[in-house]
Design an enzyme around this catalytic site. Structure first.
Site, PDB file in Angstrom:
ATOM      1  N   LYS A  38      -9.658  27.549  14.311  1.00 29.84           N
ATOM      2  CA  LYS A  38     -10.633  28.289  13.498  1.00 29.84           C
ATOM      3  C   LYS A  38     -11.094  29.521  14.259  1.00 29.84           C
ATOM      4  O   LYS A  38     -11.080  29.547  15.497  1.00 29.84           O
ATOM      5  CB  LYS A  38     -11.839  27.420  13.142  1.00 29.84           C
ATOM      6  CG  LYS A  38     -12.715  26.943  14.326  1.00 29.84           C
ATOM      7  CD  LYS A  38     -13.881  27.823  14.692  1.00 29.84           C
ATOM      8  CE  LYS A  38     -14.600  27.311  15.937  1.00 29.84           C
ATOM      9  NZ  LYS A  38     -15.356  28.266  16.677  1.00 29.84           N
ATOM     10  N   ASP A  84     -17.673  21.120  14.784  1.00 32.06           N
ATOM     11  CA  ASP A  84     -16.538  21.857  14.216  1.00 32.06           C
ATOM     12  C   ASP A  84     -15.495  20.939  13.579  1.00 32.06           C
ATOM     13  O   ASP A  84     -14.576  21.428  12.914  1.00 32.06           O
ATOM     14  CB  ASP A  84     -15.836  22.686  15.304  1.00 32.06           C
ATOM     15  CG  ASP A  84     -16.638  23.917  15.697  1.00 32.06           C
ATOM     16  OD1 ASP A  84     -17.468  24.379  14.884  1.00 32.06           O
ATOM     17  OD2 ASP A  84     -16.424  24.416  16.815  1.00 32.06           O
TER      18      ASP A  84
HETATM   19  P1  ATP Z   1     -15.382  24.689  20.524  1.00 33.13           P
HETATM   20  O1  ATP Z   1     -14.969  26.021  19.973  1.00 33.13           O
HETATM   21  O2  ATP Z   1     -15.230  23.564  19.533  1.00 33.13           O
HETATM   22  O3  ATP Z   1     -16.686  24.684  21.227  1.00 33.13           O
HETATM   23  P2  ATP Z   1     -13.333  25.141  22.426  1.00 33.13           P
HETATM   24  O4  ATP Z   1     -12.255  25.510  21.464  1.00 33.13           O
HETATM   25  O5  ATP Z   1     -14.011  26.249  23.150  1.00 33.13           O
HETATM   26  O6  ATP Z   1     -14.376  24.280  21.663  1.00 33.13           O
HETATM   27  P3  ATP Z   1     -11.747  23.006  23.351  1.00 33.13           P
HETATM   28  O7  ATP Z   1     -10.360  23.556  23.384  1.00 33.13           O
HETATM   29  O8  ATP Z   1     -12.110  22.124  22.235  1.00 33.13           O
HETATM   30  O9  ATP Z   1     -12.781  24.192  23.476  1.00 33.13           O
HETATM   31  O10 ATP Z   1     -11.979  22.294  24.762  1.00 33.13           O
HETATM   32  C1  ATP Z   1     -13.241  22.066  25.332  1.00 33.13           C
HETATM   33  C2  ATP Z   1     -13.081  20.957  26.376  1.00 33.13           C
HETATM   34  O11 ATP Z   1     -12.903  19.717  25.677  1.00 33.13           O
HETATM   35  C3  ATP Z   1     -11.832  21.105  27.248  1.00 33.13           C
HETATM   36  O12 ATP Z   1     -12.093  21.839  28.410  1.00 33.13           O
HETATM   37  C4  ATP Z   1     -11.458  19.665  27.540  1.00 33.13           C
HETATM   38  O13 ATP Z   1     -11.959  19.248  28.780  1.00 33.13           O
HETATM   39  C5  ATP Z   1     -12.136  18.806  26.454  1.00 33.13           C
HETATM   40  N1  ATP Z   1     -11.191  18.107  25.544  1.00 33.13           N
HETATM   41  C6  ATP Z   1     -11.230  16.813  25.186  1.00 33.13           C
HETATM   42  N2  ATP Z   1     -10.250  16.503  24.330  1.00 33.13           N
HETATM   43  C7  ATP Z   1      -9.550  17.631  24.122  1.00 33.13           C
HETATM   44  C8  ATP Z   1      -8.419  17.948  23.325  1.00 33.13           C
HETATM   45  N3  ATP Z   1      -7.777  17.058  22.595  1.00 33.13           N
HETATM   46  N4  ATP Z   1      -7.991  19.225  23.345  1.00 33.13           N
HETATM   47  C9  ATP Z   1      -8.638  20.161  24.076  1.00 33.13           C
HETATM   48  N5  ATP Z   1      -9.684  19.902  24.884  1.00 33.13           N
HETATM   49  C10 ATP Z   1     -10.160  18.646  24.895  1.00 33.13           C
END
Ligand code: ATP
Length: 316
Positions: A23, A164
């Site tokens: 997203k 999200d």
């Molecule tokens: P958001 O935008 O929802 O706040 P994000 O996209 O910035 O999140 P994610 O890629 O969801 O960040 O990752 C945040 C943290 O979640 C990662 O650093 C990791 O340690 C943890 N995590 C747990 N499960 C997962 C997964 N399946 N994929 C990615 N990260 C994960």
């Protein structure tokens, strides 16, 4: 109805594949911290055609669930940042769904193929959680004869795993309020638009960005995001992210990336979500492609992407 014994079904047990989208927040308005410890938000979410793929691969009955993560497109730091133990969101989802049905969590491995940048503000973990909700739903149905949960039931469950996750399930274009989990779906755009996703070398932690946002203390009033958009210029002038100043103070190189996209012809370039990923909006596919090439020449990763309206879906 008697539950079907999984041993009877193992012969026919096939791999389940589910994909879930990234997203972006075209608009991300964030209010001051509320008493419940969360920031109310007003967000215009858009799904992009960048998807993580999750496979549930049958193993031996009673064998503990293993998780592996790979990516053909992202640098190793992204894959390495994803836990492969019980801290992975997909494991928490599986644990919850299996225990709710009284079924032991065992008998398959989870393979995650990542295309969504990790810790990039594009809800990669939430997408994987959404994919797992759909995957477990079908696994429990196919292998253990459990009733399939409806989309409404899955969306209710999704809220427990992050603000999200409901949008990752639903996808498309939607307004998210409260913590972002209260969704109102909108009609797809009636005009063409192209995005370039600029992936940073470093990630940013979402709580850290919100903490900096609190220090800066600049929240904006919420506006009506349901205005029907007739052209891309209107979209460009509506786009904005209250978290951008906080993300930039934590990672100043974000500003350069925004400038590169603007100089490459972006109608708007800004941080998405809590960053550090920067999105550029273009009205021309060739311009977007060239901008991605310019980013690559500067040692950054630029991925052209299009709006998408599929949500999380079972592929096989
Ligand atoms: P958001 O935008 O929802 O706040 P994000 O996209 O910035 O999140 P994610 O890629 O969801 O960040 O990752 C945040 C943290 O979640 C990662 O650093 C990791 O340690 C943890 N995590 C747990 N499960 C997962 C997964 N399946 N994929 C990615 N990260 C994960």
């Amino acid at each position: 109805m008697a539950s079907i014994d999984s041993a009877d079904h193992r012969a026919g047990k096939k791999m389940i594949t589910v994909s879930a989208p990234a997203k972006i927040n075209l608009v991300f308005q964030v209010a001051e911290l509320a008493n419940d410890g969360y920031h109310p938000v007003n967000s215009l979410y858009l799904e992009l055609d960048l998807r993580d793929r999750l496979r549930l691969v049958p193993t031996v009955e009673n064998q503990a669930v293993g998780i592996s993560v790979s990516s053909a497109t992202l640098p190793a730091r992204h894959v390495n940042a994803v836990p492969t133990d019980q801290n992975n969101l997909v494991y928490l989802v599986a644990e919850k769904m299996f225990s709710a049905q009284g079924v032991k969590l065992a008998g398959f491995d989870i393979l995650i193929d990542k295309k969504i940048p990790v810790a990039g503000g594009m809800a990669g973990g939430s997408a994987d959680a959404a994919a797992m909700l759909v995957g477990c739903n079908h696994y429990l149905n196919q292998v253990h004869g459990k009733k399939l949960l409806s989309n409404e039931e899955l969306i209710e469950l999704a809220k427990q795993f992050g603000s999200d996750v409901p949008f990752s399930l639903l996808g498309g274009l939607a307004i998210g309020t409260n913590r972002g989990e209260k969704l109102r779906q909108l009609e797809p755009f009636g005009f063409a638009c192209h995005f370039v996703i600029a992936i940073s070398h470093e990630g940013l932690s979402t709580p850290q960005v919100f903490a900096r946002f609190d220090e800066i203390g600049q929240s904006s009033p919420f506006s009506d995001l349901a205005i029907p958009l007739t052209d891309i210029q209107q979209l460009a002038s509506m786009m904005g992210n209250d978290l951008e100043p906080a993300a930039i103070t934590l990672l100043p190189s974000i500003s350069n990336t925004i400038d590169v996209l603007k100089l490459s012809g972006a109608l708007k370039a800004m941080v998405t979500g809590s960053g550090p990923t920067v999105i550029g909006l273009f009205d021309d596919a060739d311009l977007a492609k060239k901008a991605a090439e310019t980013l690559a020449e500067l040692g950054l990763i630029g991925i052209p992407a299009l709006p998408s309206y599929l949500g999380t879906r079972l592929e096989s």
